[in-house]
Design a protein around this motif. Sequence first.
Motif, mmCIF file in Angstrom:
data_model
loop_
_atom_site.group_PDB
_atom_site.id
_atom_site.type_symbol
_atom_site.label_atom_id
_atom_site.label_comp_id
_atom_site.label_asym_id
_atom_site.label_seq_id
_atom_site.Cartn_x
_atom_site.Cartn_y
_atom_site.Cartn_z
ATOM 1 N N THR A 31 -5.267 -11.063 4.390
ATOM 2 C CA THR A 31 -4.115 -10.573 5.245
ATOM 3 C C THR A 31 -2.973 -10.908 4.567
ATOM 4 N N LEU A 32 -2.973 -11.997 3.505
ATOM 5 C CA LEU A 32 -1.717 -12.074 2.764
ATOM 6 C C LEU A 32 -1.122 -10.968 2.228
ATOM 7 N N VAL A 33 -1.788 -10.092 1.803
ATOM 8 C CA VAL A 33 -1.449 -8.785 1.058
ATOM 9 C C VAL A 33 -1.623 -7.793 2.008
ATOM 10 N N ALA A 34 -0.451 -6.895 2.444
ATOM 11 C CA ALA A 34 -0.548 -5.933 3.360
ATOM 12 C C ALA A 34 -1.464 -4.888 2.840
ATOM 13 N N PRO A 35 -2.150 -4.269 3.545
ATOM 14 C CA PRO A 35 -3.112 -3.208 3.015
ATOM 15 C C PRO A 35 -2.338 -1.912 2.464
ATOM 16 N N GLN A 36 -1.103 -1.543 3.011
ATOM 17 C CA GLN A 36 -0.369 -0.603 2.827
ATOM 18 C C GLN A 36 0.211 -0.694 1.306
ATOM 19 N N ASP A 37 0.122 -1.912 0.777
ATOM 20 C CA ASP A 37 0.822 -2.318 -0.783
ATOM 21 C C ASP A 37 -0.029 -1.475 -1.729
ATOM 22 N N ALA A 91 -3.022 -1.012 -6.941
ATOM 23 C CA ALA A 91 -3.149 -0.095 -8.118
ATOM 24 C C ALA A 91 -3.235 -1.125 -9.338
ATOM 25 N N ALA A 92 -2.376 -2.082 -9.314
ATOM 26 C CA ALA A 92 -2.248 -2.965 -10.504
ATOM 27 C C ALA A 92 -3.471 -3.743 -10.698
ATOM 28 N N LEU A 93 -4.081 -4.171 -9.379
ATOM 29 C CA LEU A 93 -5.063 -5.002 -9.445
ATOM 30 C C LEU A 93 -6.284 -4.217 -9.919
ATOM 31 N N ALA A 94 -6.392 -2.923 -9.672
ATOM 32 C CA ALA A 94 -7.377 -2.008 -10.199
ATOM 33 C C ALA A 94 -7.405 -2.044 -11.649
ATOM 34 N N ARG A 95 -6.044 -1.783 -12.184
ATOM 35 C CA ARG A 95 -5.940 -1.655 -13.620
ATOM 36 C C ARG A 95 -6.488 -2.873 -14.120
ATOM 37 N N ALA A 96 -6.297 -4.049 -13.494
ATOM 38 C CA ALA A 96 -6.834 -5.439 -14.170
ATOM 39 C C ALA A 96 -8.071 -5.684 -14.468
ATOM 40 N N ASP A 97 -8.924 -4.605 -14.064
ATOM 41 C CA ASP A 97 -10.414 -4.626 -14.384
ATOM 42 C C ASP A 97 -11.266 -6.016 -14.057
ATOM 43 N N ARG A 98 -11.759 -6.501 -14.931
ATOM 44 C CA ARG A 98 -12.468 -8.052 -14.873
ATOM 45 C C ARG A 98 -11.649 -8.959 -14.362
ATOM 46 N N ASN A 99 -10.021 -8.928 -14.684
ATOM 47 C CA ASN A 99 -9.265 -10.046 -14.422
ATOM 48 C C ASN A 99 -8.749 -9.867 -12.929
ATOM 49 N N ALA A 100 -9.301 -8.929 -12.144
ATOM 50 C CA ALA A 100 -8.568 -8.711 -10.734
ATOM 51 C C ALA A 100 -9.006 -9.898 -9.866
ATOM 52 N N GLU A 101 -10.322 -10.498 -10.340
ATOM 53 C CA GLU A 101 -10.558 -11.598 -9.411
ATOM 54 C C GLU A 101 -9.664 -12.699 -9.487
ATOM 55 N N VAL A 102 -9.301 -13.031 -10.855
ATOM 56 C CA VAL A 102 -8.442 -13.936 -11.287
ATOM 57 C C VAL A 102 -6.959 -13.854 -10.601
ATOM 58 N N LEU A 103 -6.370 -12.639 -10.523
ATOM 59 C CA LEU A 103 -5.184 -12.296 -10.145
ATOM 60 C C LEU A 103 -5.157 -12.579 -8.416
ATOM 61 N N ALA A 127 3.002 -11.382 -5.966
ATOM 62 C CA ALA A 127 2.472 -10.169 -5.953
ATOM 63 C C ALA A 127 3.746 -9.258 -6.724
ATOM 64 N N HIS A 128 4.925 -9.557 -6.706
ATOM 65 C CA HIS A 128 6.005 -8.900 -7.583
ATOM 66 C C HIS A 128 5.625 -8.746 -8.997
ATOM 67 N N LEU A 129 5.148 -9.983 -9.353
ATOM 68 C CA LEU A 129 4.733 -9.863 -10.821
ATOM 69 C C LEU A 129 3.586 -9.065 -11.321
ATOM 70 N N ILE A 130 2.598 -9.259 -10.552
ATOM 71 C CA ILE A 130 1.589 -8.439 -10.571
ATOM 72 C C ILE A 130 1.849 -6.841 -10.724
ATOM 73 N N ARG A 131 2.632 -6.610 -9.600
ATOM 74 C CA ARG A 131 2.884 -5.021 -9.684
ATOM 75 C C ARG A 131 3.543 -4.699 -10.846
ATOM 76 N N GLY A 132 4.707 -5.436 -11.503
ATOM 77 C CA GLY A 132 5.240 -5.052 -12.403
ATOM 78 C C GLY A 132 4.719 -5.411 -14.186
ATOM 79 N N MET A 133 3.540 -5.915 -14.154
ATOM 80 C CA MET A 133 2.859 -6.392 -15.189
ATOM 81 C C MET A 133 2.571 -5.262 -16.168
ATOM 82 N N PRO A 134 2.759 -5.407 -17.539
ATOM 83 C CA PRO A 134 2.062 -4.338 -18.386
ATOM 84 C C PRO A 134 0.421 -4.441 -18.303
#
Length: 770
Positions: free
Chosen positions: A13-19, A24-36, A52-59
């Motif tokens: 619940t720390l991240v809103a479901p509607q974010d 999308a950023a976590l999905a692009r993280a592939d295997r590193n999603a769990e780390v993030l 969360a802001h940094l994750i959204r804007g990361m390359p």
Amino acid sequence: MHAFLLLALSLPTLVAPQDAALGAALARADRNAEVLQRALETAPAGQRAHVAHLIRGMPESDLRSLSAEFLLAEVAAACAAREAAPWGSRIPDEVFRNAVLPYAHVTETRESWRDELRARCLPMIEGCTSPGEAARRINERLFAAVNVRYATTRRRADQSPSESIAQGVASCTGLSILLANACRSVGVPARLAGIAEWPDKRGNHTWVEVWDDDGWHFVGAAEPDPAGLDRAWFVGDAARAIPGDPRHGIWALTFEPTGTRFPLVWARGEGAWAVDVTARYRPQDGVANAPRLAIDVRDGDGGPRVPAEVELLEVHDDGRTTSLARGIARDERADTNDHLEFTAPKGAAVLRIRFGTRRIERSLAAADAARRSEVIELPPGAAGEAAFRAGATAYFADTSPGRDAATAFEPAADAFVGAHEAEARSIAFALWRAAPGHDELRADFGSKLVRTADRRSAYTVKTVGERGPQGYALVIAMHGGGGVPPAVNDSQWRHMQVYYREHPEAGGYHYVALRAPNDAWNGFYDDAIAPLVERLIRQFVLSGDVDPDRVVAIGYSHGGYGAFVLGPKLPDRFAAVHASASAPTDGETQALNLRNLRFSFMVGEKDTAYGRLDRCNAFDAAIRALRDADTGGYPVSYSMIAGYGHTGLPDRDLLAQLVPLVRDAAPTALAWQTTDAALAEQHWLRMLQPADGRRLLARITGERLVVEAKDAGPVSIGLDRRLLGDRQELTIERDGETRRVRDAPSAATLCVDLARRGDPALAFPMRVEF
């Protein structure tokens, strides 16, 4: 259902479901999603939104590689910097998230830079009350503190702070990354801004924008302006930028996904998000820009840019000229797109360029172009000479105790020394003579007095003949006496003032009759006399227009004993030394040390008091043995005058032979036996821990320098073209240990040597400690 939605719904619940953006950023993280996700879960409650802001804007590359520990540490440090800054509470959240919080800017290497830069910058901004003031202070002081400057020789355009500091050079982007990160480390909002290509000329540029209480302002990294922010060389070019144009517009970095990427010339399609800020750089009054004339002055064909004085003059029909503008051309420290610019003349004109001793003029015809460029090429060597002059002048003007450690010269100065060693030595000598810091020596020269910490001697001086091409020769004449009442020594001193006959045909010289520093029996030949005479020579080289290659010491009786000590102790200071009616002194006179000095001595056949004749005969035998073992060395001559005793020896015309002689300051073979700890140098050898009784032998043969110095401690070896010839490498062997060294002349080394020795011929542009 899409994978990114499944990931978003699975988050706690720390991240809103509607974010959706975060999902999308976590999905692009592939295997590193769990780390993030772990970073999000473990972040303190007040910092989770920042993570969360940094994750959204990361390359993409960061999404797949950054660790949770790295992210959490960056966020914590950024929050701490904001909290500690006096202006921290005034920073809007949006500005903080995009200009303090981010851990990187473009494609630079990811690293933890905050702690180190914060430690460096906090002392710099002490007392600052606004972010703009702090940013200016950092820009003024940071780059000198870390020894980083602009240069196109950097390895990458997008260097991280540690990479730029390690290399000492950076591009405009590297400098901007370093400045922006330094600002962020202390809670000053900062971001990169730039343009991919100026609208009317080739080239790109990157700079820094900093947020102050009234909004965003720009500043050139490593280009502080005393007048404040929003001042830079590119203001005129930026005014022509095109809003909305990806290539010709001005864009600033943000970590907020905007759909537009910051233009990276070296990595198109990659990097961080950007916002268009062109409108803030364009003129508001709509006035058209006048045609511009851009000027570069270069050192030879294709050589480096040099800071020449440039004057633009209008040429009238009757041939008269009127000055229109003056300025200083940019050198290699300036950005490659930064040029001296004038408003272009409407008619015929001429450019006058002055740089050091070089002068040149260039005629200009009328032109209609909105912008034209002129490149003026000077004779080669100008840039290096200017850099060397500037560095040497600054070094010799600095009289602080720590100046040697702080000495820094531009690379062009080192190149100039390497290519023009003799000229560089001459320039440095003139600058050293003219520099401040010689007040005591000059005052003593005016008083005809020489002194050290424990000795003091008066002298008289008369000038004989005309000055030679490099100055006057110096003759130091020492009187008889010693161990007698002061009045007797004074009488002997007066006699020495006229004893040696004048020989102006030998070349101009200053004849200095030196009074012994005391009335002791060995006043001219104890351990303290050599430092005193060295200082006397330095005094005359500095203030008496003396050529240091033409110094002669000569003495009779007590003064002859002094010559027997000075020659072996200071063989590198003299062109010749002569001793009459005297003998060597045990423990002070080392025959070994006379390998390269023209030394002569004369004694009467009947002068047997104090064993003078026997001692001279034994010394002559020792010299002969040394000469037999070392062919080419020991230019020593002995005259035993039949029928004479202690007085009346035929030596009064010796100056005719001695004054024309010139020393060899850089012989290829040295022999040195120390007799005290007061003297640490001979020719190009220097003992770093001088002591009595140490023996050093050194010889250069071919591409090999062999040093025998088992008990001499660490030794510094001076090298230059006189010793190396055309060789670029030399093998140095000391007591079985071998080292290969390359020719690497240093302007700083040359000047440090000169300041220490006060003698240009004994100053070397390269030193090797062994």
